[in-house]
Design a protein around this motif. Sequence first.
Motif, PDB file in Angstrom:
ATOM      1  N   THR A   1      35.462  51.970  44.905  1.00  0.00           N
ATOM      2  CA  THR A   1      35.629  51.165  46.114  1.00  0.00           C
ATOM      3  C   THR A   1      35.859  49.699  45.775  1.00  0.00           C
ATOM      4  OG1 THR A   1      33.270  50.621  46.334  1.00  0.00           O
ATOM      5  CG2 THR A   1      34.032  52.698  47.321  1.00  0.00           C
ATOM      6  N   GLU A   2      36.355  48.974  46.761  1.00  0.00           N
ATOM      7  CA  GLU A   2      36.581  47.539  46.602  1.00  0.00           C
ATOM      8  C   GLU A   2      35.262  46.816  46.343  1.00  0.00           C
ATOM      9  OE1 GLU A   2      38.160  44.143  49.587  1.00  0.00           O
ATOM     10  OE2 GLU A   2      39.591  45.774  49.183  1.00  0.00           O
ATOM     11  N   ASP A   3      34.197  47.261  47.008  1.00  0.00           N
ATOM     12  CA  ASP A   3      32.885  46.636  46.820  1.00  0.00           C
ATOM     13  C   ASP A   3      32.402  46.792  45.378  1.00  0.00           C
ATOM     14  OD1 ASP A   3      32.728  45.764  49.407  1.00  0.00           O
ATOM     15  OD2 ASP A   3      31.476  47.422  50.114  1.00  0.00           O
ATOM     16  N   GLU A   4      32.691  47.936  44.760  1.00  0.00           N
ATOM     17  CA  GLU A   4      32.266  48.167  43.379  1.00  0.00           C
ATOM     18  C   GLU A   4      33.049  47.294  42.408  1.00  0.00           C
ATOM     19  OE1 GLU A   4      30.680  52.764  43.343  1.00  0.00           O
ATOM     20  OE2 GLU A   4      32.829  52.408  43.573  1.00  0.00           O
ATOM     21  N   VAL A   5      34.321  47.061  42.682  1.00  0.00           N
ATOM     22  CA  VAL A   5      35.112  46.151  41.841  1.00  0.00           C
ATOM     23  C   VAL A   5      34.592  44.728  42.011  1.00  0.00           C
ATOM     24  CG1 VAL A   5      37.398  45.213  41.376  1.00  0.00           C
ATOM     25  CG2 VAL A   5      37.150  47.627  41.963  1.00  0.00           C
ATOM     26  N   ASP A   6      34.266  44.357  43.236  1.00  0.00           N
ATOM     27  CA  ASP A   6      33.709  43.031  43.501  1.00  0.00           C
ATOM     28  C   ASP A   6      32.372  42.863  42.767  1.00  0.00           C
ATOM     29  OD1 ASP A   6      34.110  40.550  45.153  1.00  0.00           O
ATOM     30  OD2 ASP A   6      32.125  41.127  45.852  1.00  0.00           O
ATOM     31  N   ALA A   7      31.558  43.929  42.761  1.00  0.00           N
ATOM     32  CA  ALA A   7      30.271  43.882  42.060  1.00  0.00           C
ATOM     33  C   ALA A   7      30.470  43.763  40.551  1.00  0.00           C
ATOM     34  CB  ALA A   7      29.457  45.134  42.381  1.00  0.00           C
ATOM     35  N   LEU A   8      31.535  44.377  40.037  1.00  0.00           N
ATOM     36  CA  LEU A   8      31.869  44.245  38.611  1.00  0.00           C
ATOM     37  C   LEU A   8      32.106  42.783  38.254  1.00  0.00           C
ATOM     38  CD1 LEU A   8      32.942  45.292  35.798  1.00  0.00           C
ATOM     39  CD2 LEU A   8      35.201  45.416  36.896  1.00  0.00           C
ATOM     40  N   ILE A   9      32.882  42.094  39.072  1.00  0.00           N
ATOM     41  CA  ILE A   9      33.187  40.684  38.815  1.00  0.00           C
ATOM     42  C   ILE A   9      31.927  39.831  38.920  1.00  0.00           C
ATOM     43  CG2 ILE A   9      34.511  38.696  39.607  1.00  0.00           C
ATOM     44  CD1 ILE A   9      36.137  40.926  38.190  1.00  0.00           C
TER      45      ILE A   9
ATOM     46  N   THR B   1      37.937  35.088  31.406  1.00  0.00           N
ATOM     47  CA  THR B   1      37.676  36.466  30.975  1.00  0.00           C
ATOM     48  C   THR B   1      37.649  37.404  32.174  1.00  0.00           C
ATOM     49  OG1 THR B   1      36.431  35.741  29.036  1.00  0.00           O
ATOM     50  CG2 THR B   1      36.018  37.971  29.818  1.00  0.00           C
ATOM     51  N   CYS B   2      37.008  36.958  33.255  1.00  0.00           N
ATOM     52  CA  CYS B   2      36.944  37.778  34.469  1.00  0.00           C
ATOM     53  C   CYS B   2      38.330  37.981  35.074  1.00  0.00           C
ATOM     54  CB  CYS B   2      36.019  37.130  35.494  1.00  0.00           C
ATOM     55  SG  CYS B   2      34.293  37.049  34.956  1.00  0.00           S
ATOM     56  N   GLU B   3      39.148  36.934  35.049  1.00  0.00           N
ATOM     57  CA  GLU B   3      40.512  37.048  35.570  1.00  0.00           C
ATOM     58  C   GLU B   3      41.333  38.037  34.754  1.00  0.00           C
ATOM     59  OE1 GLU B   3      41.711  32.974  35.398  1.00  0.00           O
ATOM     60  OE2 GLU B   3      41.359  32.644  37.549  1.00  0.00           O
ATOM     61  N   LEU B   4      41.175  37.987  33.429  1.00  0.00           N
ATOM     62  CA  LEU B   4      41.916  38.910  32.573  1.00  0.00           C
ATOM     63  C   LEU B   4      41.494  40.355  32.846  1.00  0.00           C
ATOM     64  CD1 LEU B   4      41.891  36.954  29.184  1.00  0.00           C
ATOM     65  CD2 LEU B   4      43.855  37.385  30.659  1.00  0.00           C
ATOM     66  N   THR B   5      40.196  40.579  32.972  1.00  0.00           N
ATOM     67  CA  THR B   5      39.710  41.939  33.240  1.00  0.00           C
ATOM     68  C   THR B   5      40.195  42.423  34.602  1.00  0.00           C
ATOM     69  OG1 THR B   5      37.756  41.708  31.845  1.00  0.00           O
ATOM     70  CG2 THR B   5      37.647  43.336  33.605  1.00  0.00           C
ATOM     71  N   LEU B   6      40.108  41.571  35.604  1.00  0.00           N
ATOM     72  CA  LEU B   6      40.545  41.959  36.947  1.00  0.00           C
ATOM     73  C   LEU B   6      42.040  42.266  36.967  1.00  0.00           C
ATOM     74  CD1 LEU B   6      39.805  42.373  39.892  1.00  0.00           C
ATOM     75  CD2 LEU B   6      40.094  39.917  40.264  1.00  0.00           C
ATOM     76  N   GLY B   7      42.817  41.456  36.281  1.00  0.00           N
ATOM     77  CA  GLY B   7      44.255  41.689  36.229  1.00  0.00           C
ATOM     78  C   GLY B   7      44.602  43.001  35.543  1.00  0.00           C
TER      79      GLY B   7
ATOM     80  N   GLN C   1      43.175  45.247  44.408  1.00  0.00           N
ATOM     81  CA  GLN C   1      44.279  44.361  44.758  1.00  0.00           C
ATOM     82  C   GLN C   1      43.833  43.061  45.408  1.00  0.00           C
ATOM     83  OE1 GLN C   1      47.235  46.242  47.200  1.00  0.00           O
ATOM     84  NE2 GLN C   1      48.553  44.441  47.308  1.00  0.00           N
ATOM     85  N   TYR C   2      42.859  43.126  46.295  1.00  0.00           N
ATOM     86  CA  TYR C   2      42.463  41.939  47.051  1.00  0.00           C
ATOM     87  C   TYR C   2      41.129  41.354  46.605  1.00  0.00           C
ATOM     88  CZ  TYR C   2      46.283  43.446  50.011  1.00  0.00           C
ATOM     89  OH  TYR C   2      47.525  43.810  50.459  1.00  0.00           O
ATOM     90  N   VAL C   3      40.577  41.856  45.508  1.00  0.00           N
ATOM     91  CA  VAL C   3      39.345  41.283  44.960  1.00  0.00           C
ATOM     92  C   VAL C   3      39.687  39.958  44.281  1.00  0.00           C
ATOM     93  CG1 VAL C   3      37.472  41.588  43.287  1.00  0.00           C
ATOM     94  CG2 VAL C   3      38.258  43.535  44.658  1.00  0.00           C
ATOM     95  N   LYS C   4      38.885  38.935  44.521  1.00  0.00           N
ATOM     96  CA  LYS C   4      39.150  37.607  43.974  1.00  0.00           C
ATOM     97  C   LYS C   4      37.926  37.060  43.237  1.00  0.00           C
ATOM     98  CE  LYS C   4      42.450  36.286  47.606  1.00  0.00           C
ATOM     99  NZ  LYS C   4      42.747  35.295  48.676  1.00  0.00           N
ATOM    100  N   ILE C   5      38.185  36.128  42.325  1.00  0.00           N
ATOM    101  CA  ILE C   5      37.096  35.396  41.693  1.00  0.00           C
ATOM    102  C   ILE C   5      36.538  34.433  42.728  1.00  0.00           C
ATOM    103  CG2 ILE C   5      36.432  33.910  39.767  1.00  0.00           C
ATOM    104  CD1 ILE C   5      37.537  36.597  38.871  1.00  0.00           C
ATOM    105  N   PRO C   6      35.221  34.388  42.932  1.00  0.00           N
ATOM    106  CA  PRO C   6      34.655  33.481  43.939  1.00  0.00           C
ATOM    107  C   PRO C   6      35.077  32.034  43.731  1.00  0.00           C
ATOM    108  CG  PRO C   6      32.989  35.007  43.156  1.00  0.00           C
ATOM    109  CD  PRO C   6      34.192  35.211  42.277  1.00  0.00           C
ATOM    110  N   ARG C   7      35.286  31.339  44.831  1.00  0.00           N
ATOM    111  CA  ARG C   7      35.743  29.943  44.775  1.00  0.00           C
ATOM    112  C   ARG C   7      34.761  29.054  44.012  1.00  0.00           C
ATOM    113  NH1 ARG C   7      37.357  27.243  50.368  1.00  0.00           N
ATOM    114  NH2 ARG C   7      38.849  28.975  50.212  1.00  0.00           N
ATOM    115  N   ALA C   8      33.455  29.309  44.196  1.00  0.00           N
ATOM    116  CA  ALA C   8      32.451  28.492  43.513  1.00  0.00           C
ATOM    117  C   ALA C   8      32.569  28.621  41.998  1.00  0.00           C
ATOM    118  CB  ALA C   8      31.049  28.898  43.970  1.00  0.00           C
ATOM    119  N   ALA C   9      32.839  29.840  41.525  1.00  0.00           N
ATOM    120  CA  ALA C   9      32.985  30.056  40.085  1.00  0.00           C
ATOM    121  C   ALA C   9      34.224  29.338  39.555  1.00  0.00           C
ATOM    122  CB  ALA C   9      33.066  31.551  39.787  1.00  0.00           C
TER     123      ALA C   9
END
Length: 389
Positions: free
Chosen positions: A112-120, A142-148, A169-177
Amino acid sequence: MPDPIKGITLDDGTVRYRFVIDVGKDPQTGKRKQLTVTKDTKKEAEAEYTRIRHQRSQGTYVAPSKMAVEALVDAWLVEATKDVEAATKRSYEDAMRYVRTRLGKKPVQELTEDEVDALITWMLTKARRIGGKPGTGLSVRTCELTLGRLRAVLELGIRRQVLTRNVAQYVKIPRAARKEARKKKKERKPWHEDEVRTFLTHCANTPLHAVMLLSLVGLRPAEVVGLRWMDIDLEHGTVGVEITRTLVAGKVIEKDTKSVAGDRWLPLPLVVLQALKAFHTRQLRERLKAGDGYEASGRVVVDDPGKDWRTDKLRREAYKLMASASVRKTRLYDARHACLSWMANNGVPDTVVSAWAGHSDLSFTKRTYVHPDLQSLKAGSEKLMELLG
């Protein structure tokens, strides 16, 4: 045509409706695959049978699969690393290591999208195992490379009709990070002119003067340790940058430069040429003294017995010299930035700076390597005085 939907009676007397339908080939084995579907009512069974046939005819049907995330990752790695360098292959494998650890056993169709978000989130907060304090967060890069890479893995699942959609597809790195990463990058500043001079004045009294000069005239660390005496024309004062020696998982990989633009000949500043001549003479004396025990590799940067250096040794020796020179510790890549920034901020044309750096993209050089410092900004202030009177 016989009715494909059959009524079946269970042991408790309940009647259910079942059909068997061809759903193509198994994406892992390539064998013909059939699906058995059972529904409570004949109407439900007919609707499902019609839906599957329609999607099969449209090429959009995805059969239920128990394929785990790690199996799809394996398939993607085989496809993605067919014609790439060892370092690139290792980077793909490293990026997927976090996915394997967190999601590897998960059926990919249940991801699920939530699980990918939790991975990040996990990667940003506590996924680190090496290269720092275990249990801390990894870099945004590193997180961007893995997500990509994960997005690419799931796209492969769609192409092979294992998945209907890409949940990453729509999971993003949090703005604060991202904001914190930009802050840290901003805090990492190349040396200014005075720091370069202090460091080189100190190095002039050491055996590594020429080596440090090479690192400060715009060569990458892998290019410095890959340099051979045959690449240097001590008579005419030029150096050819053609070979790099990089570390991949602790193993030295020797290869051509990063790009066609990276393969370049540079005219050496006089101070660098003189230091290299002295270094060459010293190295010849050491070779004669060592006799048969000398490893004649032909490299410029070697130990006393002639043994090649690796980039990690070059960094360690540079850091020792920085400490003894009492200058701010900086990465050798930032020393390279200092060189290119100084050239750009002192009137050297952009095309020359980019060619010197070994880049094919002029905008990349300006965006990544050129940092206006206080001294260069002062020149802008003086120009404004001409306007403001």
